[in-house]
Write an enzyme that holds these catalytic residues in place. Structure first.
Site, mmCIF file in Angstrom:
data_model
loop_
_atom_site.group_PDB
_atom_site.id
_atom_site.type_symbol
_atom_site.label_atom_id
_atom_site.label_comp_id
_atom_site.label_asym_id
_atom_site.label_seq_id
_atom_site.Cartn_x
_atom_site.Cartn_y
_atom_site.Cartn_z
ATOM 1 N N LYS A 1 -7.030 -10.794 -0.078
ATOM 2 C CA LYS A 1 -7.839 -9.712 -0.652
ATOM 3 C C LYS A 1 -9.161 -10.203 -1.223
ATOM 4 C CE LYS A 1 -4.314 -6.247 -0.910
ATOM 5 N NZ LYS A 1 -3.288 -5.528 -1.669
ATOM 6 N N ARG B 1 3.984 -9.767 -0.498
ATOM 7 C CA ARG B 1 3.574 -9.198 0.795
ATOM 8 C C ARG B 1 2.410 -10.030 1.313
ATOM 9 N NH1 ARG B 1 -0.313 -5.750 2.678
ATOM 10 N NH2 ARG B 1 0.304 -4.247 4.278
HETATM 11 N N1 HH2 Z 1 -1.878 -3.855 0.304
HETATM 12 C C1 HH2 Z 1 -2.308 -3.331 1.470
HETATM 13 C C2 HH2 Z 1 -1.509 -2.447 2.194
HETATM 14 N N2 HH2 Z 1 -0.293 -2.095 1.748
HETATM 15 N N3 HH2 Z 1 1.427 -2.273 0.142
HETATM 16 C C3 HH2 Z 1 1.877 -2.767 -1.018
HETATM 17 N N4 HH2 Z 1 3.089 -2.416 -1.477
HETATM 18 N N5 HH2 Z 1 1.124 -3.637 -1.780
HETATM 19 C C4 HH2 Z 1 -0.118 -4.017 -1.394
HETATM 20 O O1 HH2 Z 1 -0.770 -4.783 -2.138
HETATM 21 C C5 HH2 Z 1 -0.638 -3.506 -0.158
HETATM 22 C C6 HH2 Z 1 0.179 -2.616 0.591
HETATM 23 C C7 HH2 Z 1 -3.658 -3.705 1.973
HETATM 24 O O2 HH2 Z 1 -3.603 -4.814 2.813
HETATM 25 P P1 HH2 Z 1 -3.586 -4.766 4.410
HETATM 26 O O3 HH2 Z 1 -2.394 -4.011 4.906
HETATM 27 O O4 HH2 Z 1 -3.702 -6.131 4.937
HETATM 28 O O5 HH2 Z 1 -4.923 -4.015 4.801
HETATM 29 P P2 HH2 Z 1 -5.278 -2.550 5.289
HETATM 30 O O6 HH2 Z 1 -4.955 -1.602 4.199
HETATM 31 O O7 HH2 Z 1 -6.762 -2.641 5.584
HETATM 32 O O8 HH2 Z 1 -4.466 -2.255 6.526
#
Ligand code: HH2
Length: 279
Positions: free
Chosen positions: A225, A260
């Site tokens: 992040k 995660r």
């Molecule tokens: N962060 C993201 C997505 N889902 N779920 C939980 N429980 N906690 C988190 O911190 C979290 C999450 C964001 O990361 P990412 O899936 O890599 O990116 P994007 O939202 O651009 O798909």
């Protein structure tokens, strides 16, 4: 104060929390902030999911809508078309699959397709999402997000971020329990980067012991992040591996039960070593 469950009940799975669990990220999207477009093809996504398990991931988190800051929502049908085939194929392999969605219809359909966990980044604010959880026996991740992805990073403000985020999460957990979701199914997540500045994220990470003391297992998603780039200077999200591992190790040391992450093998190895040192 309640004792924190040592297990997480997720549908057919009872996951032990005696050791921290790694949840591997599988974004089936064109636009996620670090891996957008990599796994849009369902076949490639399934191979990636199998790799997450081979690398020691305990859960595969399948998402079909990017919630990065400034992102636009996608239609429920589009989201479902992206995630359903991947959830179905990976769940059929006997692996705990979670669906990362804010939409109750997507969650309910993915549960039918074999998903064991609903990971709702909007924290079960939607009564229909609560109903989807009540109607199944899946695990739930209740995450805090300030407002909506489109605007959440526009000067986020809190008087006391740890208290406010904790208060929201505990209220949502109480509402879920009241509606019929057993405590052993619930995990809380302060939502690193979801309407938070660098200082907010650091305060929430430092505050893990306080949040954990309320008796729910904690999940932390810090992987790749922006705040890691702000600290370490790395602009390319996929290259923020060292910082992401440091965040995961510290989160577990402070009491997180689940992390995660995108870089599963490296995180699993780091957690094994840090766990062995702690004894
Ligand atoms: N962060 C993201 C997505 N889902 N779920 C939980 N429980 N906690 C988190 O911190 C979290 C999450 C964001 O990361 P990412 O899936 O890599 O990116 P994007 O939202 O651009 O798909």
């Amino acid at each position: 104060m309640n004792e924190t469950p040592r297990i997480w009940r997720c549908g057919a799975f009872t996951l032990s929390l005696d050791k921290s669990l790694v949840m591997g990220v599988l974004n089936v999207t064109p636009d996620s902030f670090s891996d957008g477009g990599d796994f849009e093809d369902p076949g490639r996504a399934v191979v990636r999911g199998e790799r997450i398990v081979a690398e020691g991931g305990a859960i595969i988190d399948v998402g079909g809508e990017s919630t990065r800051p400034g992102s636009d929502a996608v239609s429920h049908l589009e989201e479902l078309a992206r995630v359903r085939p991947v959830v179905q194929r990976l769940a059929a392999e006997g692996v705990p699959v979670s669906v990362d969605t804010r939409h109750a219809t997507v969650a309910a359909d993915c549960i039918k397709a074999g998903a064991s966990i609903i990971n709702d980044v909007s924290g079960f604010r939607d009564p229909e999402m609560v109903a989807a959880a009540v109607e199944s026996d899946c695990g739930v991740v209740v995450m805090h997000m300030l407002g909506e992805p489109k605007t959440m990073q526009e000067e986020p403000h809190y008087t006391d971020v740890t208290a406010e985020v904790g208060g929201f999460l505990l209220a949502q957990a109480a509402a879920l329990e009241e509606a019929g979701v057993a405590r052993e199914r619930i995990v809380l997540d302060p939502g690193i980067g979801f309407g938070k500045t660098l200082e907010h994220n650091l305060a929430l990470l430092r505050g893990i012991p306080v949040l954990a003391a309320h008796g729910y297992p904690i999940l932390i998603g810090a992987s790749r992040k922006r705040f890691i780039g702000e600290i370490g200077g790395e602009k390319e999200p996929a290259a923020r591996v060292g910082g992401s591992i440091a965040a995961a190790v510290e989160a577990v040391r402070l009491g997180a039960a689940v992390v995660r992450v995108h870089d599963v093998a490296a995180t699993v190895e780091a957690l094994a070593v840090s766990g062995a040192i702690r004894g």
